[in-house]
Design an enzyme around this catalytic site. Sequence first.
Site, PDB file in Angstrom:
ATOM      1  CE  LYS A  19      -4.603   1.434  -0.880  1.00 42.48           C
ATOM      2  NZ  LYS A  19      -4.051   0.204  -0.311  1.00 42.48           N
ATOM      3  CB  SER A  46      -4.644   1.054   3.352  1.00 39.00           C
ATOM      4  OG  SER A  46      -3.422   1.627   2.984  1.00 39.00           O
ATOM      5  CB  SER A  95      -0.959   0.012   1.194  1.00 41.01           C
ATOM      6  OG  SER A  95      -2.044  -0.852   0.952  1.00 41.01           O
TER       7      SER A  95
END
Length: 330
Positions: A108, A167, A105
């Site tokens: 992101k 997330s 993640s």
Amino acid sequence: MIMRKGFFYLIFILCLTAGIFVWAFMMSRSYEDPYNGEVDISGDMEGLSVSRLPGYATRYAVVANKEEINAEKFEDSTYAAIMVNNETKECLVAHNVHERIYPASMTKLLTGIVVCDAIEAGEISMDEIITVDHDIRFDDTLAVQSSLSIGSKISVRNLLTALMLSSYNDYAIILAEKIAGSVEKFAERMNEKARSSGATNTHFTNPHGLDDLDHYTTAYDMYLIVNAAEEYELLQEIDGYTDYTYTYEDGAGNVWDDTATATNHFITEQGTLPSNIVIRAWKTGTTTGAGNCLTMNVLINDKSYTMMVADSISKDDLYQKYSILFNMAD
């Protein structure tokens, strides 16, 4: 015969000229940050294809290829680690910094950057309401997902904030499809943005970071990406939240509350953050392939540092590694 020789001579001259032009272009390429440059990948991950990129600009890189710096405490338990003093561009820790890793993640961060660019360009607005028009499912049973379903309505502001804090992987898909029309087109934007930031050993296939053989980065590239993210005031604002409560509407018109909570233990005080440290930008990541990851930009005694660790042991070990990094500040 003379005309034929003249023709071939002309072709030769044209090819030579074109070759010189291409060579000059390759040699003169520059990035926004003079410390950015293309990296010749030397590492490998099991099952992850490796290719070599041209034009490794060694004169611009903070860390040379294969260079290990104060790596002895990271070698046996981390896939990669980096710590850079942003004031001096001195690398204090380097372990496998140019080898490909799964970003999980941490992806992101780049998703957020591209979303912010779309907002600044007027393609979408923070208060725009998006309606979920199809089910979003993930093959990975460990993938974090919200409670949204077909017909749910939610603002861009709430999507982006909860994406960066909690997330939610489906939020990444919703934003990507709204902005670019498809995940694939959005990933193209991500890769273009990464390359323009100098992160030329990064290739993303999705906006959420779930493991994919063709979805990778390096510790060095994450150093570049998190520094790029810190330039966005909106992302800085979000990174300062411990939690964020918001509402969305389901397909039947019912209004629901949800609270997004930061996944960074230093933010939620599950981990001990020394009083002389201020977090400026961050993103965690956890997948089977990536292990437990965290990248941060911090101020230590008012000096800026970038750090990233991809830990192969556990989340607790990840935060212990950060304690080591904190103690290495100048």
